[in-house]
Design an enzyme around this catalytic site. Sequence first.
Site, mmCIF file in Angstrom:
data_model
loop_
_atom_site.group_PDB
_atom_site.id
_atom_site.type_symbol
_atom_site.label_atom_id
_atom_site.label_comp_id
_atom_site.label_asym_id
_atom_site.label_seq_id
_atom_site.Cartn_x
_atom_site.Cartn_y
_atom_site.Cartn_z
ATOM 1 N N ASN A 192 25.126 31.253 46.554
ATOM 2 C CA ASN A 192 25.567 32.454 47.136
ATOM 3 C C ASN A 192 26.934 32.405 47.948
ATOM 4 O OD1 ASN A 192 24.347 30.811 48.905
ATOM 5 N ND2 ASN A 192 23.880 32.536 50.449
ATOM 6 N N CYS A 215 27.196 31.473 50.865
ATOM 7 C CA CYS A 215 27.563 30.179 52.023
ATOM 8 C C CYS A 215 26.643 29.044 51.274
ATOM 9 C CB CYS A 215 26.869 30.477 53.313
ATOM 10 S SG CYS A 215 27.540 31.929 54.008
ATOM 11 N N GLU A 259 23.533 27.944 50.467
ATOM 12 C CA GLU A 259 22.281 27.870 50.720
ATOM 13 C C GLU A 259 21.147 28.207 49.966
ATOM 14 O OE1 GLU A 259 22.315 31.544 53.126
ATOM 15 O OE2 GLU A 259 23.748 30.174 52.212
#
EC number: 1.17.4.1
Length: 778
Positions: free
Chosen positions: A419, A421, A423
């Site tokens: 995604n 970021c 994570e």
Amino acid sequence: METFFIETLASDVYGKALNVDLDRLSQAQVKYTLQELISYCSALTILHYDYSTLAARLSVYQLHQSTASSFSKAVRLQAAQSCSRLSPQFVDVVYKYKAIFDSYIDYNRDYKLSLLGIETMKNSYLLKNKDGVIMERPQDAYMRVAIMIYGMGKVVNIKMILLTYDLLSRHVITHASPTMFNAGTKKPQLSSCFLLNVNDNLENLYDMVKTAGIISGGGGGIGLCLSGIRAKNSFISGSGLRSNGIQNYIMLQNASQCYANQGGLRPGAYAVYLELWHQDIFTFLQMPRLKGQMAEQRLNAPNLKYGLWVPDLFMEILEDQIHNRGDGTWYLFSPDQAPNLHKVFDLERSQHENAHREFKKLYYQYVAEKRYTGVTTAKEIIKEWFKTVIQVGNPYIGFKDAINRKSNLSHVGTITNSNLCIEVTIPCWEGDKAEQGVCNLAAVNLAAFIRENGYDYRGLIEASGNVTENLDNIIDNGYYPTEATRRSNMRHRPIGIGVFGLADVFASLKMKFGSPEAIAMDEAIHAALYYGAMRRSIELAKEKGSHPSFPGSAASKGLLQPDLWVRCGDLSSSWEERVAQTTQGVLTRKSWWQLRLAAMQGVRNGYLTALMPTATSSNSTGKNECFEPFTSNLYTRRTLSGEFIVLNKYLIDDLKEIDLWTEAIQQQLLNAGGSIQHILDIPAEIRDRYKTSREMNQKILTKHAAARNPFVSQSMSLNYYFYEPELSQVLTVLVLGWKKGLTTGSYYCHFSPGAGTQKKIIRNSEKACNADCEACLL
């Protein structure tokens, strides 16, 4: 502002408990506005963090003067607006139970917010009317979220509404940004992260532009896999033309992101991912740059984030080339000529000829068949990556094989991207019964469980369970922008529980990052977080049923997340004993075996934990971001709400204990840009404990990541901080992380000169990886 009133106020506040009569203060202003008082107190933060606390209380007082004095009244006033965002169902629930909600809500808790927190709430989360006037208080927002979670279904669960409000308002937990500003509205898109996989046909290419734009407009952050798009100059049999490759498509998504901002509250936020074998890899690596030929020709796309999906095979070839064991040859392909490379992964890392390495097998099959369209070396790719990282901090690095082989949902399909970021790791695909990955996020404040006699692991386990139930309800109550997002979320029911305040825990307990006790505690904390989430998810499965994709999952076979790491050889089998010792018997070997047996009967959620950035939660509560060390002991935080001075209160308290918080020390701290490493009047033990993230050896961050990663269902936003842009230093931690089995190689790599060379307060915009990255920030 040199008046007796202000100077007296300042002297009263300095180092005291701030028992200020704000009504009397307001009446005494005479010629100064509250905003001027707030600004003045904020500027004095360098003297003591209590000044910032007073500024925050003044800001809250200012808000309270212009908003309704009860929750139901605030809702009534909003509902009466001609363009009210509130859902009629939400309004009905509030009216029906207004006596309970109004009596339970505690507006005094607003005064616990930091200055950065209250200003962030005002700017981003509190609902406004069409003229931009704020219509609610922070406590109203917390109650609104709680009602959205437990009051919008068939049954209004008052007990859980009040419990959730209590946890939110006391800052024990936080929910993600989209949940905060969309809860209770007519279109409640509560999910944070969306994963899309772009197919190589014109219809789907444009469908993904539309889908991403719709998601972004509701506040979601987006990750797109581009690995299946044919390379530049590839032949298109249907038209007889040549493909433009990924470059023009990335520019199209870049333009879409700029247009489709997140509900008008902040810029849109997309990340695009590509595998390293793709023929267009060098073009991809140049597109984020702000300088260089592509930037000069405006062929770049600098508003997007970029990520690399890196297989073990590439890392093996790179390591061999670094150590002169091989020439580093790396072949490039176009996916139309070498299909499915992004759809397979290596289940094992072993070099044995019978090892389960589907990617390696297919890659070399295509090499033997001479399907490659280019040849380079692993070093050349990593050098090109590094040139871009120096400028913009990314592309991120995700270790494709580690992510897939350690996924509870590996039976569902290959995970091709992450995604915004890096994570969240959910399988997604287009075509028949398409699934577009979705994840709902929340975080637990680790500092909330600090006790005089140590750390409250039982409290953390309980809070993690509460958040699990919250997020599971959000899956059912939220709005979905596409049928494919709904299908994915209902089938896998993934959630992502993160953390913030780890550095606060270590500072309070006088531990230093990198010490054996700190690494052991990092492991134990994340073990407790995972345990609490899994335990509650099992209980929910008994009540409501398992997620539909449970059969065939690792959990259905009695394998917990750390078991997958043991199976891969990246975690010792003695981890249960270590956790038992660190938690002082709260979590024992028996606890984990009972959990395994229970999990085999059913689990409600396919994923449980994901360690995201938590800049907004940290801003609101005055705690440090996620699992990171302190980035500085003194800095100016830039946000969409403005600039705010942040001072490390733990350092100040430690220095006050030994009578060292003096004007001379303050000035030295200011001159050193937030570093205390060269302030020799401060004892070495304190200097060692308050090394900033950049001042410590970056291998320490990798070792901490390796300790917590086995208890993370998905992945983590792992930053690195360097003084100088030296490739050898970066490669050292990347290779170390890969060898330790990490799922994320790197999120952002930050470079800057040493703090001692800076004569002004550090302007630490890097701490949140830029404001436009907040879609999955908490």
